[in-house]
Design an enzyme around this catalytic site. Sequence first.
Site, PDB file in Angstrom:
ATOM      1  N   GLU A 229       0.869  -1.178   0.000  1.00  0.00           N
ATOM      2  CA  GLU A 229       0.000   0.000   0.000  1.00  0.00           C
ATOM      3  C   GLU A 229       0.903   1.224   0.000  1.00  0.00           C
ATOM      4  O   GLU A 229       1.467   1.590   1.025  1.00  0.00           O
ATOM      5  CB  GLU A 229      -0.912  -0.041   1.225  1.00  0.00           C
ATOM      6  CG  GLU A 229      -1.749  -1.315   1.225  1.00  0.00           C
ATOM      7  CD  GLU A 229      -2.699  -1.413   2.412  1.00  0.00           C
ATOM      8  OE1 GLU A 229      -3.071  -0.369   2.957  1.00  0.00           O
ATOM      9  OE2 GLU A 229      -3.058  -2.552   2.759  1.00  0.00           O
ATOM     10  N   CYS A 263      -2.142   9.266   2.865  1.00  0.00           N
ATOM     11  CA  CYS A 263      -1.902   8.574   1.592  1.00  0.00           C
ATOM     12  C   CYS A 263      -2.986   8.949   0.595  1.00  0.00           C
ATOM     13  O   CYS A 263      -2.724   9.086  -0.594  1.00  0.00           O
ATOM     14  CB  CYS A 263      -1.859   7.081   1.789  1.00  0.00           C
ATOM     15  SG  CYS A 263      -3.285   6.425   2.641  1.00  0.00           S
TER      16      CYS A 263
HETATM   17  P1  NAP Z   1       8.585   4.615   4.137  1.00  0.00           P
HETATM   18  O1  NAP Z   1       9.742   5.478   4.346  1.00  0.00           O
HETATM   19  O2  NAP Z   1       8.548   3.770   2.918  1.00  0.00           O
HETATM   20  O3  NAP Z   1       8.487   3.672   5.426  1.00  0.00           O
HETATM   21  C1  NAP Z   1       7.402   2.813   5.678  1.00  0.00           C
HETATM   22  C2  NAP Z   1       7.868   1.691   6.579  1.00  0.00           C
HETATM   23  O4  NAP Z   1       8.746   0.853   5.866  1.00  0.00           O
HETATM   24  C3  NAP Z   1       8.668   2.138   7.791  1.00  0.00           C
HETATM   25  O5  NAP Z   1       8.434   1.226   8.839  1.00  0.00           O
HETATM   26  C4  NAP Z   1      10.106   2.041   7.292  1.00  0.00           C
HETATM   27  O6  NAP Z   1      11.041   1.889   8.316  1.00  0.00           O
HETATM   28  C5  NAP Z   1      10.022   0.793   6.444  1.00  0.00           C
HETATM   29  N1  NAP Z   1      10.957   0.737   5.335  1.00  0.00           N
HETATM   30  C6  NAP Z   1      11.152   1.694   4.379  1.00  0.00           C
HETATM   31  N2  NAP Z   1      12.054   1.274   3.472  1.00  0.00           N
HETATM   32  C7  NAP Z   1      12.437   0.028   3.861  1.00  0.00           C
HETATM   33  C8  NAP Z   1      13.363  -0.919   3.341  1.00  0.00           C
HETATM   34  N3  NAP Z   1      14.088  -0.674   2.244  1.00  0.00           N
HETATM   35  N4  NAP Z   1      13.521  -2.078   3.984  1.00  0.00           N
HETATM   36  C9  NAP Z   1      12.812  -2.337   5.094  1.00  0.00           C
HETATM   37  N5  NAP Z   1      11.927  -1.482   5.653  1.00  0.00           N
HETATM   38  C10 NAP Z   1      11.732  -0.316   5.041  1.00  0.00           C
HETATM   39  O7  NAP Z   1       7.214   5.436   4.181  1.00  0.00           O
HETATM   40  P2  NAP Z   1       6.783   6.514   5.266  1.00  0.00           P
HETATM   41  O8  NAP Z   1       7.521   7.773   5.003  1.00  0.00           O
HETATM   42  O9  NAP Z   1       6.851   5.911   6.623  1.00  0.00           O
HETATM   43  O10 NAP Z   1       5.243   6.689   4.915  1.00  0.00           O
HETATM   44  C11 NAP Z   1       4.771   7.614   4.003  1.00  0.00           C
HETATM   45  C12 NAP Z   1       4.406   6.918   2.710  1.00  0.00           C
HETATM   46  O11 NAP Z   1       3.444   5.909   2.969  1.00  0.00           O
HETATM   47  C13 NAP Z   1       3.748   7.837   1.705  1.00  0.00           C
HETATM   48  O12 NAP Z   1       4.272   7.558   0.440  1.00  0.00           O
HETATM   49  C14 NAP Z   1       2.281   7.438   1.767  1.00  0.00           C
HETATM   50  O13 NAP Z   1       1.560   7.713   0.610  1.00  0.00           O
HETATM   51  C15 NAP Z   1       2.383   5.992   2.037  1.00  0.00           C
HETATM   52  N6  NAP Z   1       1.145   5.478   2.633  1.00  0.00           N
HETATM   53  C16 NAP Z   1       0.308   4.732   1.843  1.00  0.00           C
HETATM   54  C17 NAP Z   1      -0.887   4.257   2.358  1.00  0.00           C
HETATM   55  C18 NAP Z   1      -1.831   3.466   1.501  1.00  0.00           C
HETATM   56  O14 NAP Z   1      -2.798   2.968   2.041  1.00  0.00           O
HETATM   57  N7  NAP Z   1      -1.610   3.320   0.205  1.00  0.00           N
HETATM   58  C19 NAP Z   1      -1.232   4.545   3.683  1.00  0.00           C
HETATM   59  C20 NAP Z   1      -0.359   5.314   4.451  1.00  0.00           C
HETATM   60  C21 NAP Z   1       0.846   5.772   3.912  1.00  0.00           C
HETATM   61  P3  NAP Z   1      11.838   3.172   8.927  1.00  0.00           P
HETATM   62  O15 NAP Z   1      10.825   4.125   9.393  1.00  0.00           O
HETATM   63  O16 NAP Z   1      12.620   2.568  10.015  1.00  0.00           O
HETATM   64  O17 NAP Z   1      12.657   3.713   7.790  1.00  0.00           O
END
Ligand code: NAP
Length: 459
Positions: A229, A263
């Site tokens: 997601e 999101c």
């Molecule tokens: P993110 O940086 O991708 O991180 C999300 C989660 O994944 C965090 O727990 C992060 O850990 C972990 N993570 C990121 N890259 C990783 C990797 N290479 N290997 C392992 N774990 C990894 O996203 P965010 O900044 O937290 O959230 C914002 C994003 O989420 C936005 O793009 C938003 O649109 C999206 N979102 C989508 C939905 C939906 O329903 N489609 C809902 C909510 C949010 P760390 O924090 O420790 O880096």
Amino acid sequence: MKPIQLISPVDGRVYAERMPLSRDAAEAAVARAKAAQKGWAARPLEERIALVKAGVKILNDMKDVVVEELAWQMGRPTRFGGEYGGVNARTDYMSEIAAESLAPKVIEDSNAFRRYLAREPVGVVFIVAPWNYPYLTTINTLVPALIAGNTVILKHASQTLLVGERLAEAFHAGGVPQDVFQNVVLDHATTEHLIGAKSFGFVNFTGSVGGGAAIERAAAGTFTGLGLELGGKDPGYVRADANLDAAVDTLMDGAMYNAGQCCCGIERIYVHESLYDAFVEKAVAWVKGLTLGNPFDAATTIGPMANARFAKVVRDQIAEAVAMGAKPMIDPSHFPANDGGAYLAPQILTNVNHKMRVMMEESFGPVVGIMKVKDDAEAIALMNDSPYGLTASIWTQDYDTAAAIGAQIETGTIFMNRADYLDPALCWTGCKDTGRGTSLSYLGFLSLTRPKSYHLKKV
Ligand code: NAP
């Protein structure tokens, strides 16, 4: 190994820090989850539901501490009271439909045969959660996964480290066994290692497109089920027959609530030329009515962004668009708390086009571009001119037209006269770079279970 630090956007302090698990300790957590799963699944469905609901009830009792910690961790104004409305509604709905969604589908039950399709838990479900709606995004999978008889390991975002701890505390106090739901602190390398080592029956990742791609790579060749997601750039389209005031109110709230860090937040708006000037005027007045400030101040309606790093992305997009001819409609000095760091003045841009990143890439902040369109065809083409597809919001008095336009839009959800909302009875899903899979609704249970066919012949 280095500790993971949570820097508060409120004042830049290190609000919490935790050591990530070593690889051995992480593998041991997976082993405990695997060992606990069959016993958990053997409990009656009603008992699992009761324990999950008891956990959510205790989470509700922790409201004061949860709301305060949310403000420190990601800047959510305390006046909004946390995420309890959605957490409770989603828990109740998924509990209510569990028996029917998980029941075997009987094809034949005769003197000769009993043939049916059953659903089995997938085993250990791994949730990798984001910080922006840290409770809701976790609950969406945690509740149905446990109800369906899986055990769960949660790795929460570094920005919201304490959320996983609070969820585990509440669920364990409610009677969910320690090994049935474990919160772990992991770095990316260990997270990817566990996925690559076939530790899980299903991985739900909610986060950025880049993160989703990394998870998909980590899972390659393991045949692990993935729910991804990811990001969005959700459009609003205001037709000539729209209720203007309602459209301004909902679309601007959809763009600015949670400092634009939703999101399914509204990131671009297309308005029919007959309503364009009036829409922009009212939207500017709406934004000027916001109060940017410390999330603990009762007057604050828009807090800091969760991290100064995220605010910089938005500032850069705005500056780049303005350099390309966009017109900023809000003077940032209207928001004295705007500090060049995490506190960012909300902005409306006009005179924008799709060559600008602010109209094409996810901003995930309090900025929205507004464009004039001459008809449905132009609006549909612009809405589809995006790498993302999460939701689209159409404003009209006409259901049939909304549905007909909806059928032409590449998106996961079509809204008419509402936006930035999640209905637990309808599945949450996206297309294009927004990812794959479904959560919530009866389809959410299907993602968290696998089918098993029973073909029983009497001889
Ligand atoms: P993110 O940086 O991708 O991180 C999300 C989660 O994944 C965090 O727990 C992060 O850990 C972990 N993570 C990121 N890259 C990783 C990797 N290479 N290997 C392992 N774990 C990894 O996203 P965010 O900044 O937290 O959230 C914002 C994003 O989420 C936005 O793009 C938003 O649109 C999206 N979102 C989508 C939905 C939906 O329903 N489609 C809902 C909510 C949010 P760390 O924090 O420790 O880096």
